[in-house]
Structures are given as structure tokens and as C-alpha cells.
Design a protein around this motif. Structure first.
Motif, mmCIF file in Angstrom:
data_model
loop_
_atom_site.group_PDB
_atom_site.id
_atom_site.type_symbol
_atom_site.label_atom_id
_atom_site.label_comp_id
_atom_site.label_asym_id
_atom_site.label_seq_id
_atom_site.Cartn_x
_atom_site.Cartn_y
_atom_site.Cartn_z
ATOM 1 N N ILE A 112 0.837 -1.207 0.000
ATOM 2 C CA ILE A 112 0.000 0.000 0.000
ATOM 3 C C ILE A 112 0.870 1.255 0.000
ATOM 4 O O ILE A 112 0.634 2.204 -0.757
ATOM 5 C CB ILE A 112 -0.956 -0.020 1.208
ATOM 6 N N VAL A 113 1.896 1.259 0.830
ATOM 7 C CA VAL A 113 2.801 2.415 0.884
ATOM 8 C C VAL A 113 3.550 2.569 -0.438
ATOM 9 O O VAL A 113 3.697 3.682 -0.958
ATOM 10 C CB VAL A 113 3.782 2.264 2.066
ATOM 11 N N ALA A 114 3.985 1.444 -1.009
ATOM 12 C CA ALA A 114 4.707 1.496 -2.289
ATOM 13 C C ALA A 114 3.828 2.029 -3.411
ATOM 14 O O ALA A 114 4.326 2.635 -4.365
ATOM 15 C CB ALA A 114 5.225 0.107 -2.651
ATOM 16 N N ALA A 115 2.501 1.835 -3.287
ATOM 17 C CA ALA A 115 1.567 2.327 -4.301
ATOM 18 C C ALA A 115 1.281 3.824 -4.139
ATOM 19 O O ALA A 115 0.559 4.400 -4.954
ATOM 20 C CB ALA A 115 0.266 1.532 -4.242
ATOM 21 N N GLY A 116 1.815 4.438 -3.092
ATOM 22 C CA GLY A 116 1.697 5.881 -2.941
ATOM 23 C C GLY A 116 0.696 6.362 -1.924
ATOM 24 O O GLY A 116 0.442 7.575 -1.833
ATOM 25 N N ALA A 117 0.112 5.452 -1.127
ATOM 26 C CA ALA A 117 -0.856 5.850 -0.110
ATOM 27 C C ALA A 117 -0.166 6.008 1.241
ATOM 28 O O ALA A 117 0.901 5.419 1.477
ATOM 29 C CB ALA A 117 -1.964 4.810 -0.005
ATOM 30 N N PRO A 118 -0.755 6.776 2.153
ATOM 31 C CA PRO A 118 -0.213 6.827 3.514
ATOM 32 C C PRO A 118 -0.235 5.446 4.156
ATOM 33 O O PRO A 118 -1.057 4.596 3.803
ATOM 34 C CB PRO A 118 -1.171 7.789 4.234
ATOM 35 N N ALA A 119 0.653 5.219 5.098
ATOM 36 C CA ALA A 119 0.699 3.936 5.794
ATOM 37 C C ALA A 119 -0.653 3.657 6.448
ATOM 38 O O ALA A 119 -1.193 4.506 7.162
ATOM 39 C CB ALA A 119 1.798 3.953 6.853
ATOM 40 N N PRO A 120 -1.227 2.478 6.204
ATOM 41 C CA PRO A 120 -2.545 2.183 6.769
ATOM 42 C C PRO A 120 -2.496 2.036 8.285
ATOM 43 O O PRO A 120 -1.491 1.570 8.842
ATOM 44 C CB PRO A 120 -2.924 0.861 6.106
ATOM 45 N N THR A 121 -3.584 2.437 8.930
ATOM 46 C CA THR A 121 -3.707 2.280 10.386
ATOM 47 C C THR A 121 -4.931 1.454 10.755
ATOM 48 O O THR A 121 -5.202 1.254 11.935
ATOM 49 C CB THR A 121 -3.796 3.651 11.083
ATOM 50 N N GLY A 122 -5.686 0.993 9.744
ATOM 51 C CA GLY A 122 -6.861 0.176 9.980
ATOM 52 C C GLY A 122 -6.779 -1.129 9.209
ATOM 53 O O GLY A 122 -6.162 -1.190 8.132
ATOM 54 N N PHE A 123 -7.396 -2.165 9.741
ATOM 55 C CA PHE A 123 -7.359 -3.498 9.142
ATOM 56 C C PHE A 123 -8.762 -4.091 9.154
ATOM 57 O O PHE A 123 -9.530 -3.883 10.089
ATOM 58 C CB PHE A 123 -6.419 -4.397 9.952
ATOM 59 N N ARG A 124 -9.078 -4.824 8.088
ATOM 60 C CA ARG A 124 -10.295 -5.658 8.099
ATOM 61 C C ARG A 124 -9.917 -7.031 7.570
ATOM 62 O O ARG A 124 -9.344 -7.154 6.483
ATOM 63 C CB ARG A 124 -11.424 -5.058 7.259
ATOM 64 N N GLY A 125 -10.235 -8.054 8.326
ATOM 65 C CA GLY A 125 -9.927 -9.408 7.927
ATOM 66 C C GLY A 125 -10.847 -9.881 6.819
ATOM 67 O O GLY A 125 -12.029 -9.528 6.791
ATOM 68 N N PRO A 126 -10.351 -10.696 5.895
ATOM 69 C CA PRO A 126 -11.222 -11.259 4.856
ATOM 70 C C PRO A 126 -12.253 -12.192 5.479
ATOM 71 O O PRO A 126 -11.931 -12.998 6.353
ATOM 72 C CB PRO A 126 -10.233 -12.035 3.974
ATOM 73 N N GLY A 127 -13.504 -12.057 5.043
ATOM 74 C CA GLY A 127 -14.558 -12.914 5.579
ATOM 75 C C GLY A 127 -14.788 -12.712 7.059
ATOM 76 O O GLY A 127 -15.198 -13.643 7.755
ATOM 77 N N TYR A 128 -14.487 -11.493 7.590
ATOM 78 C CA TYR A 128 -14.688 -11.170 9.005
ATOM 79 C C TYR A 128 -13.815 -12.029 9.906
ATOM 80 O O TYR A 128 -14.140 -12.257 11.072
ATOM 81 C CB TYR A 128 -16.160 -11.309 9.404
ATOM 82 N N SER A 129 -12.692 -12.528 9.401
ATOM 83 C CA SER A 129 -11.813 -13.374 10.204
ATOM 84 C C SER A 129 -10.949 -12.510 11.111
ATOM 85 O O SER A 129 -10.357 -11.518 10.680
ATOM 86 C CB SER A 129 -10.932 -14.237 9.294
ATOM 87 N N THR A 130 -10.900 -12.894 12.364
ATOM 88 C CA THR A 130 -10.080 -12.176 13.332
ATOM 89 C C THR A 130 -9.694 -13.137 14.439
ATOM 90 O O THR A 130 -10.197 -14.264 14.506
ATOM 91 C CB THR A 130 -10.834 -10.952 13.903
ATOM 92 N N SER A 131 -8.779 -12.718 15.295
ATOM 93 C CA SER A 131 -8.322 -13.551 16.402
ATOM 94 C C SER A 131 -7.542 -12.665 17.361
ATOM 95 O O SER A 131 -7.068 -11.582 16.986
ATOM 96 C CB SER A 131 -7.427 -14.683 15.895
ATOM 97 N N PRO A 132 -7.369 -13.112 18.616
ATOM 98 C CA PRO A 132 -6.531 -12.348 19.544
ATOM 99 C C PRO A 132 -5.106 -12.167 19.019
ATOM 100 O O PRO A 132 -4.490 -11.118 19.241
ATOM 101 C CB PRO A 132 -6.551 -13.206 20.816
ATOM 102 N N THR A 133 -4.585 -13.176 18.308
ATOM 103 C CA THR A 133 -3.244 -13.057 17.732
ATOM 104 C C THR A 133 -3.185 -11.925 16.717
ATOM 105 O O THR A 133 -2.254 -11.106 16.715
ATOM 106 C CB THR A 133 -2.830 -14.378 17.058
ATOM 107 N N LEU A 134 -4.169 -11.871 15.840
ATOM 108 C CA LEU A 134 -4.226 -10.807 14.840
ATOM 109 C C LEU A 134 -4.305 -9.444 15.521
ATOM 110 O O LEU A 134 -3.554 -8.521 15.165
ATOM 111 C CB LEU A 134 -5.442 -11.005 13.933
ATOM 112 N N GLU A 135 -5.184 -9.306 16.500
ATOM 113 C CA GLU A 135 -5.331 -8.018 17.175
ATOM 114 C C GLU A 135 -4.031 -7.604 17.862
ATOM 115 O O GLU A 135 -3.637 -6.435 17.812
ATOM 116 C CB GLU A 135 -6.471 -8.109 18.185
#
Length: 317
Positions: A112-135
Motif C-alpha cells: 500500500i505504501v509502495a503504491a503511494g498511499a499513507p501507511a494504513p492504520t486500519g485493518f479488516r480481515g477477509p470474511g470477518y476473520s479475526t483472532s486475539p493473535t491478529l489483534e
């Protein structure tokens, strides 16, 4: 703040043709077919005409290719936040080792940064996948929020439909054994809150009380049955959110503005038979309805403003 309008946000998950095919078990995904050159200008136009500032969650494997990098640049130039949506968009991310999850985050961040956007600060998991490890890994990397939770009981039904209609090997079925989560997801908070890892969590809004989905693809399924029913259903969701002082996080996909002529490979996807012009008009109605009743911002601002308004970082149902 009690008299202020609730905060709402509109975000796009920039899922590509190949990512839908991959989840569906279609080997065509391996050639990475893409509709980004068609979808990107349409989404930018839609957001501009709707006077919306949005967050676009981008897949890293797309940001690393020309049309994906061009999409990142186009959205960022138009003033939209770019979020991290994992590198390979596999909705069983919660099954990965910590090292592999870290790689998914980091490779996408760099693309994302290489494509010219500011460094991301938000994340969304594909298919609403998440976990304590990810967080935990997101918090360690300075991300301010995760937008992956989906407080609904409908996950097992969606998974059963997916497994019944997709062509999958035994191994792939095992990978997808927890796709879309369990019915206990309905107990999750609908309000922005702090997770145990310390990162802010912005849930994808579902119907208050009923906890049924209200995101764009679900609305399109209803629209294909009856446009009047779809409008009534969304109107009911708005009224319930207002009555309970719950902000609304509206999740859209490119398929909510495209039809089978734009992506014939996705003919199996719900709502693709609806003409794109009708989808465009309906989604304009959805977003304008939100704008009449909520202060609509991007997801990053939604998190900040909603938590400030609550005056607390504790989960609240």
C-alpha cells in the motif's frame, strides 16, 4: 454529545474477481482475473457524487500489481483512507500461525505504501476473520483499529450455503470449517470498543436486536427479491440504530455496483443479475439515507469520534 447525530461510516472491501473465485474453490482464481480497471473509476465516481469520504480496504496481492496500485493511488488521491485487507484474502486467517499472520499484515502494508498511499492504520480481515493473535500483532505495529467483527448469528447458515454451492476438496472444506464464524458472534458488541489487546474494534453493523446483516451484498440479495422489501429492511435498520444510539458501519463491495457484464466469472455471486445502473441508484439511496440521519465519515474517523462520544473504551452492547 447526547444531542449530536450518531456517527456512521461507509467502507469498501476492494475484493477482486480472483479473491471471490478463490473462496468459492474455482481454480480460475490462479490466473488472478481482475475487474479493478472497471470497478475503480465507478467506485471513485460513486463516492464523489455521494459526497462521501470512505475507507477502502485493499488486498496486498492486488496492491502489488499495476491495476491494484493504480486503484490505491486513485482512491488516495480522491481523499479516501486506504486500509489493510490481508495479502492473499483467505477468510480462514484465524487458522494461521502468528508468523504467517504477521506476513499477511506486513506485505500488504508495504504494498500500500509502495503504491503511494499513507501507511494504513486500519485493518479488516477477509470474511470477518479475526483472532486475539491478529489483534495483538496489529497493536504491536501501531494500527489504531480493526474492523473485522460481524455481530450476527447467520454465519453458520452462510457457511452451509457456501459449502453446498462451492466445488471444494476435502482439504479446502476443512480450511473453511469456521468460515463466517459461529452463531455466538451475535453476542459481540455493535459499538466501537477497545479489545483486550488495546486496539479499537469497529464492528460491521448488523440489525440491532435481530442481529441480521445489513451490508451491501445482503441488501442486494433482498433487492433481487423485491426493491421495496430491501428499502423497508434498510429503513428499519436505520430506525433501530437511531433508537438505540448505535452508529452504522456500512460495508460495500465492488460487486454492489457491478453486474454480470462487468464480471461474468462471478455470475454465481448474489445480485449479479441486477443491472449495474439499478444497483448504483439503490446504493445512492442507501448512502443518502445514512447522510440524512448520521454524520458519515471514513472508518478511521468513525472509530475516533464514536469512542470520544461514548466517553469510554469499554465494550458496550
Amino acid at each position: 454529545m447526547t444531542n449530536a447525530r450518531p456517527i456512521a461510516s461507509v467502507s469498501f472491501d476492494l475484493d477482486n474477481v480472483w479473491s471471490f473465485l478463490k473462496t468459492h474453490g474455482d481454480r480460475q482464481w490462479e490466473s488472478r482475473p481482475s475487474y479493478l480497471s472497471t470497478a475503480t473509476p465507478r467506485l471513485v465516481e460513486f463516492l464523489g457524487e455521494s459526497c462521501l469520504t470512505s475507507t477502502v480496504f485493499v488486498i496486498g496481492a492486488d496492491a502489488d500489481r499495476d491495476d491494484g496500485a493504480e486503484a490505491v493511488h486513485a482512491f488516495a488521491t480522491a481523499g479516501h483512507e486506504i486500509g489493510n485487507h490481508s495479502y492473499e484474502h483467505e477468510p480462514w486467517l484465524q487458522r494461521y500461525s502468528a508468523a504467517r499472520v504477521a506476513e499477511e499484515i506486513d506485505r500488504t502494508h508495504a504494498a500500500i505504501v509502495a503504491a503511494g498511499a499513507p501507511a494504513p492504520t486500519g485493518f479488516r480481515g477477509p470474511g470477518y476473520s479475526t483472532s486475539p493473535t491478529l489483534e495483538r500483532l496489529l497493536a504491536e505495529r501501531g494500527y489504531t483499529y480493526d474492523a473485522s467483527t460481524f455481530p450476527t448469528w447467520i454465519g453458520p447458515l452462510a457457511r452451509a450455503h457456501h459449502l453446498r454451492t462451492a466445488t471444494l476438496t476435502a482439504e479446502q472444506r476443512e480450511e473453511r470449517a469456521h468460515l463466517f464464524g459461529g452463531a455466538n458472534q451475535a453476542m459481540l458488541s455493535l459499538r466501537p470498543h477497545r479489545s483486550p489487546s488495546g486496539i479499537a474494534e469497529l464492528p460491521v453493523t448488523t440489525m440491532p436486536l435481530l442481529r441480521t446483516p445489513i451490508h451491501g451484498s445482503y441488501l442486494m440479495q433482498l433487492y433481487s427479491v423485491s426493491p421495496r422489501v430491501a428499502r423497508w429492511y434498510f429503513g428499519t435498520a436505520v430506525r433501530l440504530c437511531l433508537a438505540r444510539r448505535i452508529g452504522m458501519t456500512m460495508l460495500l463491495h465492488p460487486t454492489d455496483l457491478l453486474d454480470r457484464r462487468d464480471a461474468p466469472e462471478l455470475d454465481f455471486f448474489p445480485g449479479m443479475a441486477i443491472p449495474a445502473r439499478d444497483k448504483y441508484a439503490f446504493m445512492r439511496w442507501v448512502t443518502s439515507t445514512m447522510q440524512r440521519h448520521f454524520t458519515v465519515v471514513g472508518t478511521g474517523d468513525h472509530v475516533t469520534l464514536a469512542l470520544e462520544a461514548e466517553g469510554t473504551y469499554a465494550p458496550a452492547r
